[in-house]
Enzyme design. Structure first.
Site, PDB file in Angstrom:
ATOM      1  N   TYR A  56       0.818  -1.213   0.000  1.00  0.00           N
ATOM      2  CA  TYR A  56       0.000   0.000   0.000  1.00  0.00           C
ATOM      3  C   TYR A  56       0.853   1.264   0.000  1.00  0.00           C
ATOM      4  CZ  TYR A  56      -3.062   3.746   1.479  1.00  0.00           C
ATOM      5  OH  TYR A  56      -3.726   4.943   1.536  1.00  0.00           O
ATOM      6  N   HIS A  86      -3.965  16.297  -2.188  1.00  0.00           N
ATOM      7  CA  HIS A  86      -4.400  16.362  -0.788  1.00  0.00           C
ATOM      8  C   HIS A  86      -4.251  17.768  -0.175  1.00  0.00           C
ATOM      9  CE1 HIS A  86      -4.450  12.100  -1.359  1.00  0.00           C
ATOM     10  NE2 HIS A  86      -4.696  11.823  -0.090  1.00  0.00           N
ATOM     11  N   ASN A 198       1.079  11.337   5.895  1.00  0.00           N
ATOM     12  CA  ASN A 198       0.440  10.451   6.867  1.00  0.00           C
ATOM     13  C   ASN A 198       1.069  10.707   8.234  1.00  0.00           C
ATOM     14  OD1 ASN A 198      -1.695   8.651   6.622  1.00  0.00           O
ATOM     15  ND2 ASN A 198      -0.567   7.325   5.219  1.00  0.00           N
ATOM     16  N   TYR A 282     -18.385  27.698  47.377  1.00  0.00           N
ATOM     17  CA  TYR A 282     -17.550  26.677  46.729  1.00  0.00           C
ATOM     18  C   TYR A 282     -16.412  27.263  45.886  1.00  0.00           C
ATOM     19  CZ  TYR A 282     -21.030  23.029  47.784  1.00  0.00           C
ATOM     20  OH  TYR A 282     -21.873  22.141  48.401  1.00  0.00           O
ATOM     21  N   ARG A 285     -13.798  27.798  48.475  1.00  0.00           N
ATOM     22  CA  ARG A 285     -13.499  26.636  49.310  1.00  0.00           C
ATOM     23  C   ARG A 285     -13.033  25.420  48.500  1.00  0.00           C
ATOM     24  NH1 ARG A 285     -18.164  23.510  52.129  1.00  0.00           N
ATOM     25  NH2 ARG A 285     -19.303  25.363  51.489  1.00  0.00           N
ATOM     26  N   PHE A 330      -1.662   6.228  12.316  1.00  0.00           N
ATOM     27  CA  PHE A 330      -1.980   7.618  11.972  1.00  0.00           C
ATOM     28  C   PHE A 330      -3.276   8.107  12.608  1.00  0.00           C
ATOM     29  CE2 PHE A 330      -3.348   4.748   8.511  1.00  0.00           C
ATOM     30  CZ  PHE A 330      -4.714   4.764   8.786  1.00  0.00           C
ATOM     31  N   GLU A 415     -11.995   5.081   5.092  1.00  0.00           N
ATOM     32  CA  GLU A 415     -11.738   5.719   6.381  1.00  0.00           C
ATOM     33  C   GLU A 415     -13.093   5.968   7.035  1.00  0.00           C
ATOM     34  OE1 GLU A 415      -9.393   9.090   5.252  1.00  0.00           O
ATOM     35  OE2 GLU A 415      -7.975   7.818   4.178  1.00  0.00           O
TER      36      GLU A 415
END
Length: 524
Positions: A56, A86, A198, A282, A285, A330, A415
């Site tokens: 791959y 990309h 990646n 609070y 405290r 990844f 994906e």
């Protein structure tokens, strides 16, 4: 000035070391051990290409095209094309510091020698780091799985002569950078483009900044909260170690001890030691419990970030000549969930700070007037400053929905679960910036309340901090444009002015705020 050198791929990287490299305080080097590993991994990739067995991203397409075989002659074209296709980021560019951190993190990961890139490619990335030639990277477009594909593609476009960089305080085209420097575009080999894009470096870079900035607001929230206790004459008993030893969370113990020491030696606290008030609200405290919980969150994030910074997060991973693994290192989920947790932890610091601001305005503490000003009616005093802190706290609550709870399938279903960690990282930093503003308002409010305790004196720490505030912002006895004061307060928070005061006192005097957990909570 560079004091030492960090060996990429060999030394242990932390958030603090990363930031020091980014600021030029620590140098970087590529040792022979890492060079050998990188070259060996590169040679393995060449053998895979020569044999022709499908692996791959080396001789196949990407994502849903993983079954499409790529010829030996086309493997190099494939790597250039992946950077181009990309590079789809949108939105405002991320800050230069984050870009540089991304480059540092990617260089360290690649130098471990499991990614199949060439030494020349790694050396070019190092050149960009050392020369501050920082690519322009859009802030939006990553879903945080298969790594941060879009931002990393933009980050490495300049390696092939495309994209833009900020160089010598100007944004220029990469071709102009080449003309100035004499560099030429790299000829990426098989696997190199995929190895570059990646990874989780966009998420991790944001996580590094979250570790730094969340640490700062946590440290300052304790100090400002202690000043508010004095201004409103709260009780010191909730910070006794005897209480917190019965519920021994590290963060709680650390915060309680720090606040108790900040209050030590205070005439203000001694003045009401026998008062009839049984307990405080609070927001005063429960600071050890609330601030402490956020401290514990920070510690968890820091530990996960260190693991990530020293990991190999691209795909496939080249183990040896016999084993190449296409896995999921990844995937951004390990940091995505932690960043959402940290986002909530930061928001809660702002939330309880806003409650202390509101408390200071009520006029229920003896000697402190309503709205922190004696002549009200014609003057509104500090009333509207709390509107701003309320708005910021509410905005943060809306930002606390966890990004990692969402997943939209991408890559035609290849994906089918993504982390959205990139969104979580950006969101966490936005929340922290809002908390810085809230704490600035509380600092001004606490300093104003503090003023009404005179002529009583505080302990050495808070007295000096009050004086440092007054150097920037004067006491308000009538209305003025308070946004000017707030801006000065924000500057003090971001410059860590009050932390510097603490550090200075600790160096000069035989007194310290350190606890048995300081090594864990005060270093990153």
């Amino acid at each position: 000035m560079i004091s030492n050198s960090f060996k990429l791929g060999e030394d242990w990287l932390t958030a603090g070391i990363t930031l020091n490299i980014c600021k030029g305080k620590t140098g970087i080097a590529l040792g022979q051990a890492s060079r050998d590993k990188v070259e060996n991994s590169w040679h393995i990739v060449q053998k895979i290409v020569d044999k022709g067995n499908p692996v791959y991203g080396i001789n196949t397409g990407f994502g849903p095209l993983c079954t499409t075989k790529i010829s030996k002659e086309e493997t190099k074209i494939l790597q250039n094309n992946i950077l181009k296709s990309h590079s789809v980021g949108v939105g405002e560019p991320i800050p230069e510091e984050l870009v540089k951190i991304m480059l540092i993190l990617k260089a360290h990961s690649l130098a471990k020698g499991y990614s199949g890139i060439a030494i020349a490619t790694l050396e070019r990335i190092i050149w960009h780091i050392e020369q501050d030639a920082l690519p322009i990277v859009p802030s939006q477009g990553s879903v945080g799985a298969s790594g941060d594909l879009a931002p990393l593609s933009h980050l490495f476009l300049p390696l092939i002569g495309l994209g833009k960089v900020r160089y010598q305080n100007k944004i220029i085209e990469t071709k102009e950078l080449f003309q100035i420097t004499g560099l030429t575009a790299l000829d990426l080999g098989p696997k190199e483009g995929l190895a570059l894009i990646n990874g989780t470096q966009f998420i991790a870079a944001h996580a590094v900044k979250v570790v730094e900035k969340l640490h700062s607001i946590l440290a300052q929230a304790d100090i400002i909260g202690a000043m508010m206790i004095e201004g409103l004459q709260g009780s010191v008993k909730p910070f006794y170690k005897e209480l917190h030893e019965l519920r021994p969370f590290k963060g709680n113990i650390h915060v309680a001890r720090r606040i108790k020491r900040l209050l030590k030696g205070s005439e203000i606290m001694e003045d009401h030691i026998d008062c009839e008030r049984v307990q405080d609200p609070y927001s005063l405290r429960c600071m050890p419990q609330v601030h402490g919980a956020s401290r514990n969150t920070w510690l968890h994030l820091k530990e996960l970030v260190e693991t990530e910074l020293n990991s190999v997060t691209d795909n496939p991973v080249i183990i040896d000549e016999e084993l190449t693994i296409s896995g999921g290192n990844f995937h951004g989920q390990p940091l995505a969930m932690a960043l959402d947790y940290a986002c909530l932890a930061a928001s809660e610091i702002g939330n309880i700070s806003d409650r202390r601001i509101y408390l200071a305005l009520e006029g229920n503490s003896p000697g402190v007037p309503k709205l922190l000003m004696k002549d009200t009616g014609i003057n509104s005093g500090y009333m509207i400053l709390q509107y701003t802190s309320a708005a910021l706290a509410s905005e943060n609550k809306g930002l606390c929905f966890p990004s990692s709870a969402d997943s939209i399938p991408t890559s035609l279903g290849q994906e089918d679960h993504v982390s959205m960690g990139s969104i979580g990282g950006r969101k966490a930093l936005r929340v922290i910036e809002n908390v810085e503003k809230i704490l600035a308002i509380e600092l001004l409010t606490a300093a104003q309340a503090f003023e009404f305790r005179k002529p009583l004196k505080s302990g050495i720490f808070l007295d000096k901090i009050h004086k440092s505030v007054r150097k920037k912002v004067s006491f308000a006895d009538k209305d003025r444009v308070f946004s000017d004061d707030i801006e000065k307060g924000i500057e003090m928070i971001r410059n860590k002015t009050i932390i510097s005061v603490i550090d200075s006192i600790e160096k000069k005097k035989d007194i310290s705020l350190k606890t048995k957990y300081s090594a864990q909570f005060e270093h990153y």
